[in-house]
Design a protein around this motif. Structure first.
Motif, short mmCIF file in Angstrom:
data_model
loop_
_atom_site.label_atom_id
_atom_site.label_comp_id
_atom_site.label_asym_id
_atom_site.label_seq_id
_atom_site.Cartn_x
_atom_site.Cartn_y
_atom_site.Cartn_z
N MET A 1 80.92 -4.56 12.62
CA MET A 1 79.92 -4.11 13.57
C MET A 1 78.53 -4.44 13.01
SD MET A 1 79.11 -0.29 14.92
CE MET A 1 79.76 -0.23 16.56
N SER A 2 77.67 -4.92 13.87
CA SER A 2 76.34 -5.33 13.43
C SER A 2 75.42 -4.12 13.26
CB SER A 2 75.74 -6.32 14.43
OG SER A 2 75.54 -5.70 15.68
N LEU A 3 74.39 -4.34 12.49
CA LEU A 3 73.37 -3.35 12.21
C LEU A 3 72.04 -3.98 12.60
CD1 LEU A 3 72.82 -0.55 10.84
CD2 LEU A 3 72.48 -1.82 8.72
N ASN A 4 71.08 -3.17 12.98
CA ASN A 4 69.79 -3.66 13.43
C ASN A 4 68.67 -3.07 12.59
OD1 ASN A 4 70.86 -4.90 16.01
ND2 ASN A 4 71.46 -2.78 16.30
N LEU A 5 67.49 -3.63 12.77
CA LEU A 5 66.27 -3.08 12.20
C LEU A 5 65.35 -2.69 13.34
CD1 LEU A 5 65.38 -5.63 9.35
CD2 LEU A 5 66.45 -3.39 9.11
N ILE A 6 64.48 -1.73 13.08
CA ILE A 6 63.45 -1.35 14.05
C ILE A 6 62.12 -1.35 13.30
CG2 ILE A 6 63.89 1.11 13.68
CD1 ILE A 6 63.17 1.52 16.67
N LYS A 7 61.08 -1.86 13.96
CA LYS A 7 59.78 -2.00 13.30
C LYS A 7 58.67 -1.91 14.34
CE LYS A 7 57.54 -4.95 9.88
NZ LYS A 7 56.49 -3.97 9.80
N LEU A 8 57.52 -1.37 13.91
CA LEU A 8 56.35 -1.35 14.79
C LEU A 8 55.81 -2.76 14.94
CD1 LEU A 8 54.34 1.73 13.47
CD2 LEU A 8 56.04 1.66 15.29
N CYS A 9 55.42 -3.11 16.14
CA CYS A 9 54.83 -4.42 16.42
C CYS A 9 53.30 -4.24 16.43
CB CYS A 9 55.35 -4.95 17.75
SG CYS A 9 54.97 -6.67 18.02
N LYS A 63 53.41 0.05 21.46
CA LYS A 63 52.73 1.16 22.14
C LYS A 63 53.64 2.39 22.28
CE LYS A 63 48.71 -0.64 22.83
NZ LYS A 63 47.54 -0.08 22.20
N GLY A 64 54.36 2.73 21.23
CA GLY A 64 55.15 3.95 21.20
C GLY A 64 56.52 3.88 21.83
N ASN A 65 56.95 2.69 22.25
CA ASN A 65 58.27 2.52 22.86
C ASN A 65 58.95 1.26 22.34
OD1 ASN A 65 58.59 4.55 25.20
ND2 ASN A 65 56.52 3.75 25.50
N VAL A 66 60.25 1.36 22.07
CA VAL A 66 61.02 0.15 21.83
C VAL A 66 61.02 -0.58 23.17
CG1 VAL A 66 63.25 -0.86 21.26
CG2 VAL A 66 62.52 1.23 20.11
N GLN A 67 60.57 -1.83 23.18
CA GLN A 67 60.48 -2.57 24.44
C GLN A 67 61.26 -3.88 24.43
OE1 GLN A 67 56.56 -3.04 26.12
NE2 GLN A 67 55.83 -1.17 25.16
N PRO A 102 61.32 5.77 23.65
CA PRO A 102 60.16 6.29 22.90
C PRO A 102 60.45 6.40 21.41
CG PRO A 102 60.80 7.80 24.68
CD PRO A 102 61.83 6.74 24.61
N ARG A 103 59.46 6.07 20.59
CA ARG A 103 59.56 6.17 19.13
C ARG A 103 58.22 6.59 18.56
NH1 ARG A 103 64.46 5.26 16.21
NH2 ARG A 103 65.86 4.69 17.90
N ARG A 104 58.26 7.51 17.64
CA ARG A 104 57.04 7.91 16.92
C ARG A 104 56.71 6.84 15.89
NH1 ARG A 104 56.44 14.19 16.27
NH2 ARG A 104 57.34 14.81 18.26
N ALA A 105 55.46 6.84 15.50
CA ALA A 105 55.01 5.86 14.50
C ALA A 105 55.69 6.12 13.15
CB ALA A 105 53.50 5.95 14.34
N PHE A 106 55.94 5.05 12.42
CA PHE A 106 56.52 5.11 11.09
C PHE A 106 56.05 3.89 10.33
CE2 PHE A 106 59.49 3.03 13.92
CZ PHE A 106 59.89 1.90 13.22
N GLN A 107 56.21 3.91 9.03
CA GLN A 107 55.79 2.77 8.22
C GLN A 107 57.00 1.90 7.89
OE1 GLN A 107 53.74 4.30 4.80
NE2 GLN A 107 51.83 4.52 5.92
N GLY A 108 56.75 0.61 7.76
CA GLY A 108 57.82 -0.31 7.37
C GLY A 108 58.84 -0.50 8.47
#
Length: 145
Positions: A1-9, A63-67, A102-108
């Motif tokens: 099963m694959s894994l993903n990353l999430i990051k602020l743009c 802008k605060g959302n995974v898009q 929706p996602r709150r801000a985070f670092q990295g």
């Protein structure tokens, strides 16, 4: 099963901004005679590389959302000129729009399990992208997008 990353743009106000930036950087690389590939540089090197490159994606928070997301093709660790370990996340230059989440801000960056990742919009993407960005943002805040 694959894994993903999430990051602020950071620096992008919309998916269109991200797509324009990608096209600009690819054209710069072509003109410089470099391989026309897209990557994003990070300071931390993921430890679960084989899971990420097994059909994993980088999900972008704008802008605060995974898009949207881009498929992860390769992860290339390197040491920069100051001796700091970093890596290039090599990405497919095609941006797939997703259901807004929706996602709150985070670092990295953070790992994102497949079951927690938003679904692709697929055929609905065209309809959603025809809406003005401000309307999309308001609908997302109301949980309607």
């Amino acid at each position: 099963m694959s894994l993903n990353l999430i990051k602020l743009c950071v620096g992008c106000d919309s998916v269109e901004d991200l797509e324009e930036w990608i096209a600009f950087r690819l054209n710069e690389r072509r003109r410089a005679g470099e391989p026309a590939e897209q990557w994003h540089t990070t300071r931390m090197v993921p430890t679960r590389i084989s899971e990420l490159t097994d059909e994993g994606s980088l999900y972008w928070v704008i802008k605060g959302n995974v898009q949207c997301r881009q498929r992860l093709l390769e992860i290339r660790p390197f040491v920069d000129s100051e001796g700091i370990s970093r890596c290039h996340l090599v990405l497919e230059p095609i941006v797939a729009r997703t259901v807004w989440q929706p996602r709150r801000a985070f670092q990295g960056w953070r790992y994102l399990k497949q079951e927690d990742a938003p679904a692709d919009l697929g055929k609905r993407a065209k309809d959603v992208m025809e809406m003005p960005p401000k309307l999309r943002q308001e609908l997302a805040e109301l949980g309607l997008l």
